[in-house]
Design a protein around this motif. Structure first.
Motif, PDB file in Angstrom:
ATOM      1  N   THR A 172       0.780  -1.184  -0.103  1.00 15.25           N
ATOM      2  CA  THR A 172       0.085   0.059   0.061  1.00 15.25           C
ATOM      3  C   THR A 172       0.817   1.262  -0.117  1.00 15.25           C
ATOM      4  O   THR A 172       0.655   2.172  -0.983  1.00 15.25           O
ATOM      5  N   LEU A 179      -4.775   3.511  -7.736  1.00 10.83           N
ATOM      6  CA  LEU A 179      -5.680   2.367  -7.764  1.00 10.83           C
ATOM      7  C   LEU A 179      -5.175   1.193  -7.216  1.00 10.83           C
ATOM      8  O   LEU A 179      -5.818   0.616  -6.650  1.00 10.83           O
ATOM      9  N   SER A 226      -6.772  -0.532  -4.067  1.00 11.66           N
ATOM     10  CA  SER A 226      -6.971  -2.010  -4.193  1.00 11.66           C
ATOM     11  C   SER A 226      -6.462  -2.840  -2.880  1.00 11.66           C
ATOM     12  O   SER A 226      -6.975  -3.559  -2.484  1.00 11.66           O
ATOM     13  N   CYS A 227      -5.154  -2.272  -2.518  1.00 13.08           N
ATOM     14  CA  CYS A 227      -4.500  -3.301  -1.382  1.00 13.08           C
ATOM     15  C   CYS A 227      -5.534  -3.041  -0.350  1.00 13.08           C
ATOM     16  O   CYS A 227      -5.617  -3.944   0.511  1.00 13.08           O
ATOM     17  N   ILE A 253      -8.362  -5.084  -0.737  1.00 11.07           N
ATOM     18  CA  ILE A 253      -8.231  -6.765  -0.338  1.00 11.07           C
ATOM     19  C   ILE A 253      -7.978  -6.984   1.157  1.00 11.07           C
ATOM     20  O   ILE A 253      -8.365  -7.872   1.624  1.00 11.07           O
TER      21      ILE A 253
END
Length: 657
Positions: free
Chosen positions: A597, A621, A625-626, A629
């Protein structure tokens, strides 16, 4: 090509002596570290056991290592500043250009505040706070590792100009506009400043939220607010300030970014912009930030004085009240940083009175520490030496600050070296000495062996003597009219001897730092002789000393129950041992998502500096996304069975006897 690389061209590669030297040094050190890890086959161990760890104790040690490296960088900057000021007089222009001097001046201030003092404190919070409140972990383990890696990303950013860009901001450590606006600083130096502070500041804010919740929600059963150790109390006050003021810093820097990146006019001198708005906003963060740094140091001194005086802290309630009072008043004094800006007599008088008033709770703390020592059985180990040194330096810095709280006096010494000397007296003599005291005090808890006392004493005396030799001349120079950020002056001023004395003081301080490095090396070599098998080498009073050193991964095999303020001291006096009934322990798994991240956020910042749009999108992005998740990952914990805990405790008792 501009679509692919934005403003990044070959001209950004190192081409001046200091960027070439910096790049060579970074490259050599990087190769040396990689070669060592590869030769010793430590990569897997480093990744699994340390870099991806969520254990706050390991995270704390990593903070302290990075802060130590940044202290080395900040000290080199200080040496370069003093050397230039000692040489650049009359017909001599010294050895660096005025622009380079201003870059060093800016970098030194930012590094010492954001990456040295904050880094060391974050390390101590991680190492000690969970232990002092009887907790096994912090409230949000993932946020904790993310905070660390955002801090490291910011530290890399503040040094990245050596390799790409060739310049750092030459604006002073707060990048005041209009100088920091695109019109007057068209290079990437200010952009590096913006993103190094924005990224590390985000880490600090997340860390502040994490520890605030940890203190409020994860204390051991029975530990009411008025049974908390003073380091926990002052850290709580510091966290309240962090979550209050760091959003102001983030918003202010974001507005400056819009000015530079989007051509807006929040702080420009034209089209309705108002630079004074930036100054007011940045000091709304800046002055309380001083107390973010120094309040935890007050807590450290409180712990040390009580332990080495072998007495309860005198006036615990008034120390708590004083800390809360300082926290509240810290938010009401920011305007004294710009008395000279024309706010008017009434406004200046209000903030002058508030500045004076903040000395009342501060003085209460000092008197309580002295009262604790009164009739105590004082043992002078190096942590206590640092406290005594702090009292003397703090008295000097406090009196200097009271003077500056008078608007009339402030008009005379504003923007002079008097102000620089006062600020360093508070940050070095107050916060940094407290950090050194805390590291020395808690080093046996973190490692299992004590530090070499003799070398610690040498380091202390070098720091104290060097400190006064360095900064007393700056007070005098300030009264004589020497301004800060001064890279050249006329011989007729007669200032050069005082600058040389200040430079000699820095050399003595450097000797102190070398003794500290030597102290750690020698202590590691002699660790078998200095091993602490008791877990309590100082005859301590609080819960961290109740467990073995170094603590196991779960800290406490059985969560303690608290009935007294100094619970461990009371337990030792009663000689009662609780029945050992172990239970399964749930601990957080290690994760690399904090690294990923912060890596994507780093890419986003880098792309913004060089206007690489596609990379900015990838970075943004990727970071989002991290986080997504991680949010949907339900397999974040592991369990240590009760019989395994019993086995580990039995092995520990067998080893330590």
């Amino acid at each position: 090509m501009s679509i692919l690389f934005g403003k990044l061209t070959l001209a950004a590669l190192p081409h001046e002596w200091f960027t070439i030297a910096g790049t060579i040094f970074i490259t050599i050190m990087g190769i040396a570290v990689v070669a060592f890890l590869t030769h010793k086959k430590l990569w897997k161990w480093l990744w699994k056991e340390w870099l991806t760890s969520t254990d706050p104790k390991k995270i704390g040690i990593m903070y302290i290592i990075v802060a130590s490296l940044m202290l080395f960088r900040g000290a080199i900057d200080a040496g370069m500043i003093w050397l230039q000021q000692s040489l650049s007089v009359g017909v001599s222009n010294g050895y660096i250009s005025p622009n380079h001097f201003q870059q060093i001046f800016t970098a030194h201030g930012d590094i010492m505040i954001f990456f040295v003092t904050m880094g060391f404190l974050a390390g101590l919070w991680n190492l000690i706070l969970p232990l002092q409140i009887g907790s096994r972990d912090v409230a949000f383990p993932f946020l904790n590792t993310l905070s660390l890696w955002l801090y490291i990303a910011g530290a890399i950013f503040v040094n990245l100009f050596f390799v790409l860009g060739g310049e750092f901001a030459a604006t002073g450590w707060l990048a005041l506009p209009p100088l920091s606006e695109l019109q007057f600083s068209p290079g990437v130096g200010v952009d590096y400043w913006i993103w190094s502070l924005q990224i590390s500041g985000l880490g600090t804010l997340l860390g502040g939220i994490n520890f605030l919740v940890t203190i409020l929600k994860m204390r051991a059963p029975g530990m009411t607010l008025m049974k908390m150790p003073m380091f926990v109390w002052t850290s709580l006050c510091s966290m309240v300030l962090v979550v209050s003021i760091f959003p102001i810093l983030a918003a202010t820097i974001a507005l400056l970014t819009l000015d530079r990146f989007m051509g807006m006019h929040f702080f420009t001198t034209s089209f309705g912009g108002n630079p004074m708005m930036y100054i007011s906003l940045i000091w709304s963060w800046g002055h309380p930030e001083v107390y973010v740094l120094i309040l935890p140091a007050y807590g450290i001194y409180s712990e040390i004085v009580a332990t080495f005086s072998q007495k309860r802290l005198s006036g615990y309630g008034s120390v708590v009240a004083g800390s809360i009072g300082i926290t509240l008043l810290a938010l009401l004094v920011w305007l004294h940083h710009f008395f000279t800006m024309g706010a008017g007599a009434d406004v200046n008088a209000f903030f002058g009175i508030m500045t004076m008033f903040i000395t009342v709770p501060t003085a209460a703390l000092v008197f309580n520490w002295l009262a604790t020592m009164y009739k105590g059985r004082i043992r002078f180990f190096t942590p206590m030496d640092w406290f005594v040194g702090f009292v003397f330096t703090f008295t000097l810095g406090g009196m200097a600050g009271v003077l500056m709280g008078i608007p009339g006096v402030d008009f005379q010494v504003h923007n002079t070296l008097y102000l620089v000397a006062h600020f360093h007296t508070m940050i070095i003599g107050g916060a940094l000495f407290g950090i050194f005291a805390g590291i020395t005090y808690w080093f046996p808890k973190a490692t299992g062996f004590t530090l070499n006392e003799r070398l610690g004493r040498y380091a202390f005396w070098c720091w104290i003597i060097g400190f006064f030799a360095s900064f007393v001349p700056l007070y005098i120079l300030g009264f004589m009219g020497a301004t800060r950020r001064l890279d050249h002056y006329e011989a007729s001023t007669g200032w050069q001897p005082l600058f040389i004395v200040a430079g000699v003081g820095l050399i003595i301080i450097a000797c102190g730092a070398l003794f500290q490095v030597l102290q750690i090396i020698v202590s590691i070599k002699q660790r078998k002789q200095n091993i602490d098998k008791t877990g309590d080498p100082w005859n301590g009073r609080t819960l961290e000393w109740a467990i073995p050193s170094p603590p196991p991964v779960y800290n406490f095999a059985i969560i303690p129950k608290v009935t007294e303020r100094d619970q461990f001291w009371a337990d030792k006096a009663s000689k009662q041992t609780a029945k050992q009934v172990y239970e399964d322990i749930h601990m957080p798994k290690n994760t690399a998502l904090g690294i990923y991240t912060s890596g994507f956020i780093f890419l986003f910042g880098f792309a913004m500096v060089w206007h690489i749009v596609w990379l900015a999108i990838v970075g943004l992005l990727g970071a989002i996304s991290c986080v997504i998740i991680r949010s949907f990952d339900e397999d974040t914990e592991y369990v240590i069975p009760a019989d395994e805990v019993a086995k580990m405790e039995a092995e520990r008792k067998s080893f330590y006897g």
